[in-house]
Design an enzyme around this catalytic site. Structure first.
Site, PDB file in Angstrom:
ATOM      1  N   GLU A  81      -4.364   0.207  -2.215  1.00 16.09           N
ATOM      2  CA  GLU A  81      -4.701   1.400  -1.128  1.00 16.09           C
ATOM      3  C   GLU A  81      -4.278   2.691  -2.004  1.00 16.09           C
ATOM      4  O   GLU A  81      -4.646   3.679  -1.140  1.00 16.09           O
ATOM      5  CB  GLU A  81      -3.805   1.216   0.180  1.00 16.09           C
ATOM      6  CG  GLU A  81      -4.335  -0.031   0.886  1.00 16.09           C
ATOM      7  CD  GLU A  81      -3.465  -0.095   2.000  1.00 16.09           C
ATOM      8  OE1 GLU A  81      -2.620   0.780   2.366  1.00 16.09           O
ATOM      9  OE2 GLU A  81      -3.303  -1.188   2.664  1.00 16.09           O
ATOM     10  N   ASP A 127      12.002  -8.125  -9.958  1.00  7.70           N
ATOM     11  CA  ASP A 127      12.953  -9.115 -10.464  1.00  7.70           C
ATOM     12  C   ASP A 127      12.802 -10.512 -10.010  1.00  7.70           C
ATOM     13  O   ASP A 127      12.360 -10.490  -8.547  1.00  7.70           O
ATOM     14  CB  ASP A 127      14.165  -8.476  -9.867  1.00  7.70           C
ATOM     15  CG  ASP A 127      15.641  -9.237 -10.657  1.00  7.70           C
ATOM     16  OD1 ASP A 127      15.536  -9.105 -11.928  1.00  7.70           O
ATOM     17  OD2 ASP A 127      16.196  -9.537  -9.721  1.00  7.70           O
TER      18      ASP A 127
END
Length: 551
Positions: free
Chosen positions: A269, A225
């Site tokens: 990751e 957002d």
């Protein structure tokens, strides 16, 4: 509680795909606004168990992923975009166990789940802001937010001239614990949504923790957002409106990209093609591509569909594909969402409209039957384009903007901060209909609904459209299935000559697409029809109609 980071098997595949073939490049993603999707407990507000109970309908629709608007702990001053705890579920929507169940149920049906993250600001009820209010000026607690001394005599004027996106000043002055007027704090939105100071490492560390919390639970990504406004210009200078909102000192500042490169390293990751999606409404278009460079985010929304005009749209589509392709990113086509007028209304408006939403005193709002054809044609346009496509809940039912909401029912902070001058976004957030003859149109177990539902909901309810082969719901199902079968999301677009300028005509792979945006019928080239938004007669494309044909 599940903390596994192993990727779920989605559509029969697991793990990373070849570069350039990742799922999010061509996906159909369905936005759920939890307050208005499905209410399980009967309090008139949608919840996570309600979503889980309705997942089969979204699987039948054929979407690839779900985007879930905020469900975090919040006082709900801005529909949950004012977050008090980023790592828990608001009791209004359920529990963290309910979230885990929803995530597992979505994955079991072959759908990924993207959640909203709100990093520009928190709620005033966030523990950090409460701590800041109790702390003195210059303290570490206040440094997490943007506090400043006022200007003028006794600091009575705001630190600069910035205005809130919801109306009124973007600054609110504190009353200190001893009763004296104190510092001012920045809020680009409502006064209940203070902006974080993203130059502080403590803020960055905290959001890394928040991202990991949800990634460890197994979410497939985040919609970010206000991704364009997290960094502010040094010194917080006054904003010259003549420069234009897109060059404001709180929009598109270079520092925001350092934040997202850090986030991308964290996300990479994790296995399973997790994704970041930016809400970055910056112009000109080439600036938006900065958010989706290879080491930053994966997608950025594109507000292409704002004018019903073929040459304008052709230019916008060309520009979008070219700009995003230049950085190796796909286009992301977004015709509507929880912040915009529903597409079954907005593309047929004829009169001047109030800013920030429409309501009873607006003019030029068409009859529903007169504007639905454009919405259906627009659906075939969006789903035929290469890239990803977003569907806001209820668009597959052809729902219109609810314009007859009484002022007493409105809840959008925009309505209150502008003294009713701007209606806000409540009209696109009315709880959606599931069963025509049920109380509350099946939204919940009784007639309770946090915003009043209009009588036309009975006609547009999902169960009624399920039985109608000519319904908008059927059109969406057929289009999504054909999109996947024809490989349109991963295709290549080329424009087709020989049609009037009022007709948008292109080819994507083995599919030809025609949309008549003019006022006169147009004779189509010969060919086999795959799908049409309205009935074709004598190979003629009526105004406000779209068709897919074999190439």
């Amino acid at each position: 509680m599940s903390t596994s980071t192993e990727p779920a098997v989605i559509h029969g595949r697991a793990g990373a795909q070849n570069p350039g073939e990742e799922w999010w490049r061509s996906a159909v993603i369905y936005q759920i606004y939890p307050r208005s999707f499905a209410d399980q407990n009967g309090d008139g507000i949608g919840d996570l168990p309600g979503i889980t109970a309705r997942l089969d309908a979204l699987q039948e629709l054929g979407v690839d992923a779900l985007w879930l608007s905020p469900f975090y702990v919040s006082p709900q001053r801005d529909g949950g975009y004012d977050v008090a705890d980023y790592c828990d579920v608001d009791p209004l929507f359920g529990t963290i166990a309910d979230f885990d169940e929803l995530l597992a149920a979505a994955h079991a049906r072959g759908m990924r789940l993207i959640v909203d993250i709100v990093p520009n600001h928190s709620s005033v009820e966030h523990p950090w802001f409460r701590e800041a209010l109790a702390a003195p000026s210059g303290s570490a607690a206040r440094a997490r937010y943007i506090f400043r001394e006022g200007r003028g005599i006794d600091g009575n004027e705001p630190p600069n001239n910035w205005q809130s996106c919801f109306g009124g000043p973007a600054w609110t002055r504190l009353t200190e614990p001893d009763g004296r007027p104190g510092q001012w704090y920045l809020h680009l939105f409502d006064s209940s949504q203070p902006d974080f100071d993203w130059t502080k490492e403590e803020v960055r560390t905290e959001f890394r923790r928040i991202l990991r919390f949800w990634l460890d639970r197994g979410v497939d990504g985040f919609r970010i957002d206000v991704a364009s406004s997290m960094a502010k210009a040094d010194g917080l200078p006054d904003f010259d409106p003549l420069v234009g909102e897109d060059y404001a000192p709180y929009t598109g500042q270079p520092g925001v990209h350092e934040i997202f490169r850090d986030w991308r390293r964290l996300l990479d990751e994790y296995p399973g093609e997790r994704v970041f999606v930016a809400e970055a409404w910056v112009k000109p278009l080439h600036r938006r591509a900065d958010w989706v460079r290879p080491d930053e985010l994966h997608q950025a929304f594109n507000d292409l569909f704002n004018e019903w005009d073929a040459p304008t749209l052709q230019h916008a589509i060309d520009s979008t594909i070219a700009v995003f392709s230049s950085v190796g990113a796909p286009a992301s086509w977004v015709a509507s969402n929880h912040d915009s007028i529903r597409q079954a209304t907005q593309f047929s408006l004829t009169g001047p409209q109030r800013p920030g939403g429409i309501g009873p005193s607006s003019t030029g709002v068409p009859r529903y039957d007169d504007c639905l054809p454009r919405a259906r044609a627009l659906a075939l346009l969006t789903l035929a384009l290469p890239g990803s496509a977003y569907i806001y809940q209820g668009e597959e039912l052809g729902l219109p903007e609810v314009t007859e909401l009484p002022d007493a029912a409105r809840q959008d902070p925009t309505f209150f901060r502008t003294g009713g001058e701007q209606y806000g976004r409540d009209g696109c957030r009315v709880p959606i209909p599931w069963e025509a003859d049920a109380p509350g149109y099946g939204f919940g177990p009784n007639a309770a609904a946090w915003l009043p539902q209009p009588p036309i909901w009975a006609r547009l309810a999902r169960d009624r459209q399920n039985r109608d082969q000519g319904s908008t719901l059927t059109l969406y199902r057929q289009a999504i299935a054909l999109r996947r079968a024809q490989g349109l999301g991963s295709g290549t677009l080329s424009w087709l000559p020989g049609l009037p300028p009022e007709v948008l005509a292109f080819q994507n792979g083995d599919t030809r697409v025609y949309i008549n945006m003019g006022t006169d019928p147009v004779l189509l080239p010969a060919g086999s029809v795959l799908l049409a938004s309205s009935t074709l007669h004598d190979n003629t494309l009526a105004p406000d109609t779209a068709v897919w044909m074999h190439a």
